[in-house]
Design a protein around this motif. Sequence first.
Motif, PDB file in Angstrom:
ATOM      1  N   VAL A 113      45.513  44.489  41.032  1.00 42.58           N
ATOM      2  CA  VAL A 113      44.776  43.258  41.289  1.00 42.58           C
ATOM      3  C   VAL A 113      45.387  42.552  42.496  1.00 42.58           C
ATOM      4  CG1 VAL A 113      43.997  41.073  40.336  1.00 42.58           C
ATOM      5  CG2 VAL A 113      44.192  43.077  38.848  1.00 42.58           C
ATOM      6  N   VAL A 133      40.457  39.760  44.559  1.00 45.77           N
ATOM      7  CA  VAL A 133      40.113  38.478  43.946  1.00 45.77           C
ATOM      8  C   VAL A 133      39.947  37.455  45.059  1.00 45.77           C
ATOM      9  CG1 VAL A 133      40.747  36.738  42.248  1.00 45.77           C
ATOM     10  CG2 VAL A 133      41.472  39.114  41.927  1.00 45.77           C
ATOM     11  N   HIS A 150      41.790  49.420  43.054  1.00 44.88           N
ATOM     12  CA  HIS A 150      42.223  48.032  43.119  1.00 44.88           C
ATOM     13  C   HIS A 150      41.028  47.091  43.037  1.00 44.88           C
ATOM     14  CE1 HIS A 150      41.579  49.302  47.335  1.00 44.88           C
ATOM     15  NE2 HIS A 150      41.176  48.057  47.559  1.00 44.88           N
ATOM     16  N   ALA A 151      41.332  45.851  42.736  1.00 46.40           N
ATOM     17  CA  ALA A 151      40.333  44.782  42.689  1.00 46.40           C
ATOM     18  C   ALA A 151      40.766  43.673  43.622  1.00 46.40           C
ATOM     19  CB  ALA A 151      40.185  44.236  41.267  1.00 46.40           C
ATOM     20  N   LEU A 195      40.409  39.350  35.052  1.00 47.25           N
ATOM     21  CA  LEU A 195      41.634  39.950  35.562  1.00 47.25           C
ATOM     22  C   LEU A 195      42.254  40.891  34.535  1.00 47.25           C
ATOM     23  CD1 LEU A 195      43.249  36.922  37.426  1.00 47.25           C
ATOM     24  CD2 LEU A 195      41.714  38.691  38.307  1.00 47.25           C
ATOM     25  N   CYS A 247      40.299  44.126  34.531  1.00 51.30           N
ATOM     26  CA  CYS A 247      40.605  44.952  35.699  1.00 51.30           C
ATOM     27  C   CYS A 247      41.940  45.679  35.525  1.00 51.30           C
ATOM     28  CB  CYS A 247      40.628  44.092  36.960  1.00 51.30           C
ATOM     29  SG  CYS A 247      38.997  43.528  37.516  1.00 51.30           S
ATOM     30  N   SER A 248      42.935  44.953  35.066  1.00 50.66           N
ATOM     31  CA  SER A 248      44.242  45.570  34.854  1.00 50.66           C
ATOM     32  C   SER A 248      44.169  46.659  33.797  1.00 50.66           C
ATOM     33  CB  SER A 248      45.266  44.504  34.443  1.00 50.66           C
ATOM     34  OG  SER A 248      45.491  43.589  35.498  1.00 50.66           O
ATOM     35  N   CYS A 280      48.066  37.885  39.740  1.00 48.51           N
ATOM     36  CA  CYS A 280      47.744  39.073  40.531  1.00 48.51           C
ATOM     37  C   CYS A 280      48.993  39.878  40.872  1.00 48.51           C
ATOM     38  CB  CYS A 280      47.023  38.659  41.817  1.00 48.51           C
ATOM     39  SG  CYS A 280      45.391  37.932  41.511  1.00 48.51           S
TER      40      CYS A 280
END
Length: 265
Positions: free
Chosen positions: A190, A213, A210-211, A180, A183-184, A229
């Motif tokens: 997220v 989860v 974006h990701a 995480l 990704c950020s 998130c």
Amino acid sequence: MLTNPRAQRVKSVRALGRRSARERAGRFVAEGPQAVREALAFAPGTVVEVYAEPGVAERHADLLTAAAAAGVPVHETSPEVLSAMAGTEHPQGLIAVCRPVDVPLAQALGPDPRLVVVLTNVRDPGNAGTVIRCADAVGADAVVVSAASVDIYNPKVVRSTAGSLWHLPLVRGVEIEQALEACSARGLRVLAADGAGSTLLPQVDLTGPHAWVMGNEAWGLEEAVRERCDDVVRVPIHGHAESLNLAMAATVCLYASAGAQRGPS
């Protein structure tokens, strides 16, 4: 031709159905023409050897030609030997022993990702493989599979990807917090996909990077992950179904992302 199902070579290949054996050997098994074809086409350097029943040369001459071009040895085996090697009752006459294809997290994300999938505590092999296949279909940049999830080289995962295992960057074995944070740091928003979310999927702006989860099949995402998130999103249920399963929910979310980012195609 290999004809003895009790030979040591046969036992060694069969053992790759176990995670401990795969990790010791640094190898895994891909079963069936589709998987072998994609491995040879997209990552021939990862294919160590191929085992084929008599008749495969007539049915799948292109695969044997590709193996020869890549310098991959092909061993002819009896149906009994191939069955003993494989994890399925009907392995379709062809299996390959392969090297791992996963890459480091930083390499998978690259400098400018647009769409990433993160799986945490996903335990069902079929679900994990189907999500990887869907991520490939929508053009995702990468799939990150946490240390707490099923091994992506589990034979059932490999089969469920239908060849997508070799199509996009995959990461395995990282802690969810690390995934995480990475990704950020790459500028991805997220988004937790969870039935506890207060934001409905149609309300989310998915045009930016974006990701997604995705969590456990039974209990979703841990509270600490949801809190980490940027938003917690749920797929609306209009009928009486309690929920969608993980693979279905992932498909809905990922195609919503692809539509927002790429438009109709």
